[in-house]
Design an enzyme around this catalytic site. Structure first.
Site, mmCIF file in Angstrom:
data_model
loop_
_atom_site.group_PDB
_atom_site.id
_atom_site.type_symbol
_atom_site.label_atom_id
_atom_site.label_comp_id
_atom_site.label_asym_id
_atom_site.label_seq_id
_atom_site.Cartn_x
_atom_site.Cartn_y
_atom_site.Cartn_z
ATOM 1 N N GLU A 133 -13.814 -32.186 5.147
ATOM 2 C CA GLU A 133 -14.243 -30.842 6.024
ATOM 3 C C GLU A 133 -14.033 -31.166 6.763
ATOM 4 O OE1 GLU A 133 -16.246 -28.146 2.666
ATOM 5 O OE2 GLU A 133 -17.450 -29.649 2.450
ATOM 6 N N ALA A 134 -15.124 -30.013 7.897
ATOM 7 C CA ALA A 134 -14.867 -29.611 9.495
ATOM 8 C C ALA A 134 -15.617 -30.561 9.436
ATOM 9 C CB ALA A 134 -14.291 -28.874 10.439
ATOM 10 N N ASP A 185 -27.812 -37.751 3.302
ATOM 11 C CA ASP A 185 -27.636 -38.569 1.575
ATOM 12 C C ASP A 185 -26.642 -39.505 2.239
ATOM 13 O OD1 ASP A 185 -26.306 -36.077 1.954
ATOM 14 O OD2 ASP A 185 -25.828 -36.200 -0.491
ATOM 15 N N ALA A 227 -17.908 -15.317 2.247
ATOM 16 C CA ALA A 227 -19.651 -15.161 2.253
ATOM 17 C C ALA A 227 -19.828 -17.075 1.764
ATOM 18 C CB ALA A 227 -19.848 -14.514 0.853
ATOM 19 N N SER A 228 -21.220 -17.302 2.316
ATOM 20 C CA SER A 228 -21.873 -19.136 2.536
ATOM 21 C C SER A 228 -22.069 -18.795 0.388
ATOM 22 C CB SER A 228 -23.178 -18.970 2.721
ATOM 23 O OG SER A 228 -23.511 -19.934 2.646
ATOM 24 N N GLY A 229 -21.788 -20.307 0.341
ATOM 25 C CA GLY A 229 -22.411 -20.447 -1.015
ATOM 26 C C GLY A 229 -23.178 -20.379 -1.303
ATOM 27 N N THR A 230 -23.596 -21.029 0.038
ATOM 28 C CA THR A 230 -25.571 -22.159 0.283
ATOM 29 C C THR A 230 -26.074 -21.266 0.534
ATOM 30 O OG1 THR A 230 -24.897 -22.795 1.938
ATOM 31 C CG2 THR A 230 -24.047 -24.026 0.321
ATOM 32 N N SER A 232 -29.430 -33.147 0.650
ATOM 33 C CA SER A 232 -28.550 -33.867 2.035
ATOM 34 C C SER A 232 -28.603 -32.747 3.756
ATOM 35 C CB SER A 232 -27.408 -33.152 1.953
ATOM 36 O OG SER A 232 -25.657 -33.026 2.894
ATOM 37 N N ASP A 281 -24.042 -39.190 2.984
ATOM 38 C CA ASP A 281 -21.553 -38.571 2.803
ATOM 39 C C ASP A 281 -21.136 -38.125 3.413
ATOM 40 O OD1 ASP A 281 -23.311 -35.938 2.214
ATOM 41 O OD2 ASP A 281 -22.943 -35.732 0.572
#
Ligand code: 16G
Ligand code: ZN
Length: 537
Positions: free
Chosen positions: A380-381, A286, A506-509, A66, A288
């Protein structure tokens, strides 16, 4: 010596990097590409298992990272209707990815096969594609090794946008059913999208061109391809100026351009020379995610992000349903995350009078919640989103007999939108055309769109902490339940600011914690974010 299990034998070429733990996260597996070969091989095995478990339905595998930098890559699975992989299977993906040796992998594979009661004799079917990253072809060979050793029938769609692969997956699984989604090819995608775009445009005129920054990713060549199917500007069609579409030099991917750059830096790509009030949009690597933006006549920059696209789509579709005579039969709702600007939420509930649901971050959560409405608009924003129509809504829209020419016209547009919008997942190309149609119907420029409401000033911060896993949230990530006491401190701070709102997750990435704050003025939003960050550190 007993002969080695074929899964283990083929795995020897794709050894798992020692001392690495992988996790199938919100966007699949994503990391530096050199670490991914074993992961992709194992994801290929899981795709085969998933297809067999679902009676030979087609599963998609997308190789992309992405908006991440060019040296990264990633892999994710697409379920039969084009949705994200079912959550319980994320755990299986993680299990396979972390098997410590070739032998352990084949054992984990056999165990999953028997635990999940998977019938080996069922034919597994997989389709896959990749974005333009240099590591893509190498990772595809790891995937192929897995598909071959698991006797899976597959089609390589080469380069596609992520949403195109989602589209094709759904098409393949609905062929010959009453829910047939389209022709399962890249050309089929363009034909369906272009025909719907033409029908939805009707006699409306586009006010000047739109310039689209393609992040130097796969969206560039695919948008150029799509344009060939659309009416040209000289035929009264939309003029689309394609920029940042260099995929020959992979190091330019997402570099100083693209939707994530624009959203994070709150400014246009440095290469942009847009005139005042010209419509500009950026895709991510990508395709999206979609961001719109413009400079007004004083050269101030304005971002029209996912919240703005959601509100525009909800406004227009809500009006169309009412004007078509279906206002009572079709209920439109909007799904957002905690990152949605508070002003957008008030606009939807107070001005549009539509219901809003808030979910945790990550497309799968939003998508799922959106399917509970007749028409669910979710974004999502950051610009990822789409509109989903329930089967019942589609039936009602399809069957309704209009009672007047005005109803007939609204109904035609609404029907065209159900085909234009990629309902499997957020799709920057179809979202772009959707926005353009709405602006043309309303005879709006970016300024009129921007004037629908005024964003509350906000601040997003990223903080590195010793252990982000201690930050546990509740209430769709809007409140912390752990560490104990922190939420009370945040609440006390928020109470001191007019229109104050703040949350921590917490960030997921990434290995970090994110702090979001908004308030009546920019100074107060910054101040609140800084104070909350101090509490978290
Ligand atoms: C992933 C999600 C994206 C979300 C982002 C949040 C998908 C396909 N992607 O990229 O929707 O906004 O994570 O990142 O679900 P964060 O957890 O680091 O804030
Ligand atoms: Zn993306």
């Amino acid at each position: 010596m007993a002969s080695q299990h074929p899964i283990a034998a083929a795995s020897a070429k794709y050894p798992k990097p020692a001392e690495r733990t992988f996790q199938y996260g919100t966007a699949g597996f994503r990391m530096k590409a050199f670490l991914l070969d074993s992961v992709v091989y194992r994801v290929g095995l899981l795709a085969a298992l998933r297809s067999r478990k679902l009676n030979g339905q087609v599963i998609g595998v997308m190789i992309t990272a992405s908006h991440n930098p060019p040296e990264d890559n990633g892999v994710k699975l697409v379920d039969p209707m084009g949705e994200m992989l079912e959550a319980s299977w994320e755990t299986h993906a993680t299990t396979l990815a972390n098997a410590s040796s070739d032998q352990a992998l084949s054992e984990a594979y056999d165990k999953l096969t028997s635990d999940l009661n998977i019938k080996r004799e069922i034919k597994a079917r997989v389709v896959f594609a990749r974005d333009t990253r240099a590591s893509g072809p190498r990772l595809v060979s790891a995937l192929l090794a897995a598909l071959e050793v698991s006797a899976t029938e597959y089609t390589d769609f080469k380069l596609l946008t992520t949403p195109q692969l989602h589209y094709i997956t759904r098409c393949l699984n609905t062929v010959g059913t009453p829910y047939e989604y389209g022709e399962p090819t890249e050309q089929g995608y363009y034909k369906k999208t272009a025909a719907a775009f033409k029908a939805a445009t009707g006699t409306k005129k586009f006010n000047g061109p739109v310039t689209v920054d393609c992040a130097n990713g796969v969206g560039g060549p695919k948008l150029r391809e799509l344009i060939k199917y659309l009416p040209s500007a000289s035929e009264g069609g939309l003029e689309i100026k394609v920029v940042n579409d260099n995929v020959v030099e992979p190091e330019r991917l997402n570099h100083q351009c693209g939707a994530d750059f624009v959203k994070t830096n709150q400014r246009p790509p440095p290469s942009s020379h847009a005139a005042p009030l010209a419509r500009c949009a950026s895709l991510d690597g990508d395709a999206d995610r979609l961001m719109y933006y413009f400079n007004d006549s004083d050269s101030s920059f304005h971002l029209l992000d996912g919240d703005r696209i959601a509100t525009l789509a909800a406004l227009f579709i809500g009006d169309l349903a009412r004007n078509a005579g279906l206002g009572e039969k079709i209920k439109v709702g909007v799904v957002q995350t905690a990152y949605a600007n508070g002003a957008s939420t008030s606009y939807i509930t107070q001005d549009l009078k539509l219901p809003v649901v808030c979910t945790p971050t990550g497309v799968k959560h939003l998508h799922h919640a959106a399917t509970r409405f007749d028409v669910g608009v979710y974004f999502e924003a950051n610009g990822h989103g789409t509109v989903v129509f329930s089967d019942l809504a589609l039936k009602r829209i399809g069957k309704y007999e209009p009672q007047s020419p005005a109803q007939a016209s609204a109904l035609d547009t609404l029907r065209a939108l159900t085909a234009l919008i990629n309902q499997t997942v957020g799709d920057a190309l179809s979202d772009l055309l959707l926005v353009e149609i709405i602006l043309a119907h309303k005879a709006w420029g970016p300024q009129e769109w921007h004037l629908t409401y005024t964003d509350l000033p906000n601040r997003l911060g990223r903080i590195e902490v010793a252990d982000r896993n201690i930050f546990k949230t509740t209430d769709a990530e809007r409140k912390l339940e752990s560490p104990p006491g922190v939420q009370a401190q945040i609440d006390a701070l928020v109470g001191k600011y007019k229109n104050g709102r703040s949350f921590v997750r917490a960030s997921g990435t990434e290995d970090a914690v994110r702090v979001y704050a908004e308030a009546a003025t920019k100074g107060e939003a910054d101040d609140l974010a800084a104070k909350v960050a101090d509490v978290v550190r």
